[in-house]
Design a protein around this motif. Structure first.
Motif, PDB file in Angstrom:
ATOM      1  N   ILE A   1      18.731  -0.845  53.084  1.00  0.00           N
ATOM      2  CA  ILE A   1      19.060  -1.901  54.122  1.00  0.00           C
ATOM      3  C   ILE A   1      20.335  -2.353  53.846  1.00  0.00           C
ATOM      4  O   ILE A   1      21.349  -2.506  55.113  1.00  0.00           O
ATOM      5  CB  ILE A   1      17.948  -2.938  54.149  1.00  0.00           C
ATOM      6  CG1 ILE A   1      16.588  -2.282  54.296  1.00  0.00           C
ATOM      7  CG2 ILE A   1      18.238  -3.995  54.711  1.00  0.00           C
ATOM      8  CD1 ILE A   1      15.314  -3.194  54.283  1.00  0.00           C
ATOM      9  N   SER A   2      20.901  -2.444  52.568  1.00  0.00           N
ATOM     10  CA  SER A   2      22.160  -3.066  52.549  1.00  0.00           C
ATOM     11  C   SER A   2      23.170  -2.017  52.968  1.00  0.00           C
ATOM     12  O   SER A   2      24.193  -2.614  53.242  1.00  0.00           O
ATOM     13  CB  SER A   2      22.376  -3.649  51.062  1.00  0.00           C
ATOM     14  OG  SER A   2      22.488  -2.552  50.042  1.00  0.00           O
TER      15      SER A   2
ATOM     16  N   VAL B   1      23.110  -0.287  55.403  1.00  0.00           N
ATOM     17  CA  VAL B   1      23.102  -0.012  56.705  1.00  0.00           C
ATOM     18  C   VAL B   1      23.747  -1.226  57.437  1.00  0.00           C
ATOM     19  O   VAL B   1      24.555  -0.941  58.162  1.00  0.00           O
ATOM     20  CB  VAL B   1      21.595  -0.182  57.438  1.00  0.00           C
ATOM     21  CG1 VAL B   1      21.447  -0.284  58.974  1.00  0.00           C
ATOM     22  CG2 VAL B   1      20.598   1.401  57.052  1.00  0.00           C
TER      23      VAL B   1
ATOM     24  N   PHE C   1      21.580  -8.357  50.361  1.00  0.00           N
ATOM     25  CA  PHE C   1      20.529  -7.321  50.103  1.00  0.00           C
ATOM     26  C   PHE C   1      21.019  -6.548  48.840  1.00  0.00           C
ATOM     27  O   PHE C   1      20.198  -6.231  48.088  1.00  0.00           O
ATOM     28  CB  PHE C   1      20.413  -6.532  51.292  1.00  0.00           C
ATOM     29  CG  PHE C   1      19.401  -7.228  52.086  1.00  0.00           C
ATOM     30  CD1 PHE C   1      18.120  -8.098  51.776  1.00  0.00           C
ATOM     31  CD2 PHE C   1      19.527  -7.155  53.816  1.00  0.00           C
ATOM     32  CE1 PHE C   1      17.579  -8.668  52.565  1.00  0.00           C
ATOM     33  CE2 PHE C   1      18.699  -7.566  54.589  1.00  0.00           C
ATOM     34  CZ  PHE C   1      17.639  -8.294  53.861  1.00  0.00           C
TER      35      PHE C   1
ATOM     36  N   VAL D   1      15.590  -1.829  49.800  1.00  0.00           N
ATOM     37  CA  VAL D   1      16.619  -3.026  49.911  1.00  0.00           C
ATOM     38  C   VAL D   1      17.973  -2.578  49.843  1.00  0.00           C
ATOM     39  O   VAL D   1      18.814  -2.866  50.509  1.00  0.00           O
ATOM     40  CB  VAL D   1      16.429  -4.083  48.857  1.00  0.00           C
ATOM     41  CG1 VAL D   1      17.381  -5.355  49.221  1.00  0.00           C
ATOM     42  CG2 VAL D   1      15.007  -4.860  49.191  1.00  0.00           C
TER      43      VAL D   1
ATOM     44  N   SER E   1      19.036  -5.931  45.472  1.00  0.00           N
ATOM     45  CA  SER E   1      18.621  -4.619  45.211  1.00  0.00           C
ATOM     46  C   SER E   1      19.147  -4.275  43.654  1.00  0.00           C
ATOM     47  O   SER E   1      18.389  -3.576  42.877  1.00  0.00           O
ATOM     48  CB  SER E   1      18.888  -3.454  46.105  1.00  0.00           C
ATOM     49  OG  SER E   1      20.398  -3.243  45.855  1.00  0.00           O
TER      50      SER E   1
END
Length: 211
Positions: free
Chosen positions: A199-200, A202, A87, A196, A91
């Motif tokens: 999210i990466s 996380v 991710f 994104v 991104s």
């Protein structure tokens, strides 16, 4: 010194199997029934899943020198790290693409003249989207420009007055001075890129957790 010895004996007794129970666990492992062995230890010693798994793996390593321990937490961390890195790469590509488009467009606009035009036609792309055809005068000549960005519902209307940036060095390099033509693609790439990226982060943080 006596209490310390008692404490060490207690700890050892909760992490090491012996006697009949150890034999039963070894037999279960030999037949590939590891989970059954774990259940047997939990039932016999009244311990938690983690402690029972540690004891069973001790027996497995003792009976099979080539035994490789399966660490669920480690597997989850590895998978989370892989997803996080993937991710992160996506991104970076999205944000970089948005940055490149912004830079190229800014350079073009900096070298352009701002002229007035009229939307004379709306052309469909066959998928429900439409783009404007703009007629304008530049350096004494009439020109026509069709936007490459299609929208649904239409962002323009026939007869609408718009302004365009016409590159002085390349009159075919044109940008309509509206949000959809100047910023839609940049925002459409950068916003998902940021999402994104979050999210990466996380997933990468999850990969550092201890189980």
């Amino acid at each position: 010194a006596q209490p310390i010895a008692d404490e060490e004996t207690t700890v050892r007794s909760t992490t090491t199997l012996g006697g009949t129970l150890k034999t039963e666990v070894a037999q279960l492992l030999q037949t590939g029934r590891k989970m059954q062995a774990v259940k047997q230890v939990r039932h016999s010693l009244r311990v938690g899943l983690k402690d029972a798994l540690v004891m069973v793996e001790e027996v497995a390593r003792e009976t099979d020198p080539n035994y490789v321990s399966f660490n669920l937490g480690g597997c989850l961390r590895t998978i989370a790290k892989g997803i996080g890195i993937f991710f992160m790469m996506v991104s970076v590509m999205l944000i970089a693409a948005a940055g490149i488009i912004y830079f190229v467009q800014s350079q073009s606009i900096r070298n352009s003249d701002r002229v007035e035009g009229i939307v004379t036609e709306m052309r469909s792309n066959g998928a429900g989207g439409t783009a404007p055809v703009v007629n304008f005068e530049y350096r004494g000549n009439q020109h026509s420009y069709e936007s490459t960005l299609h929208s649904s519902p239409p962002e323009y209307a026939v007869g609408q007055q718009v302004f365009l940036f016409v590159n002085r060095e390349d009159p075919d390099d044109i940008t309509i001075d509206t949000f959809i033509d100047r910023w839609a693609l940049i925002v459409g790439l950068s916003v998902p890129g940021v999402i994104v990226l979050l999210i990466s982060i996380v997933f990468l943080n999850f990969s550092k957790r201890k189980f």
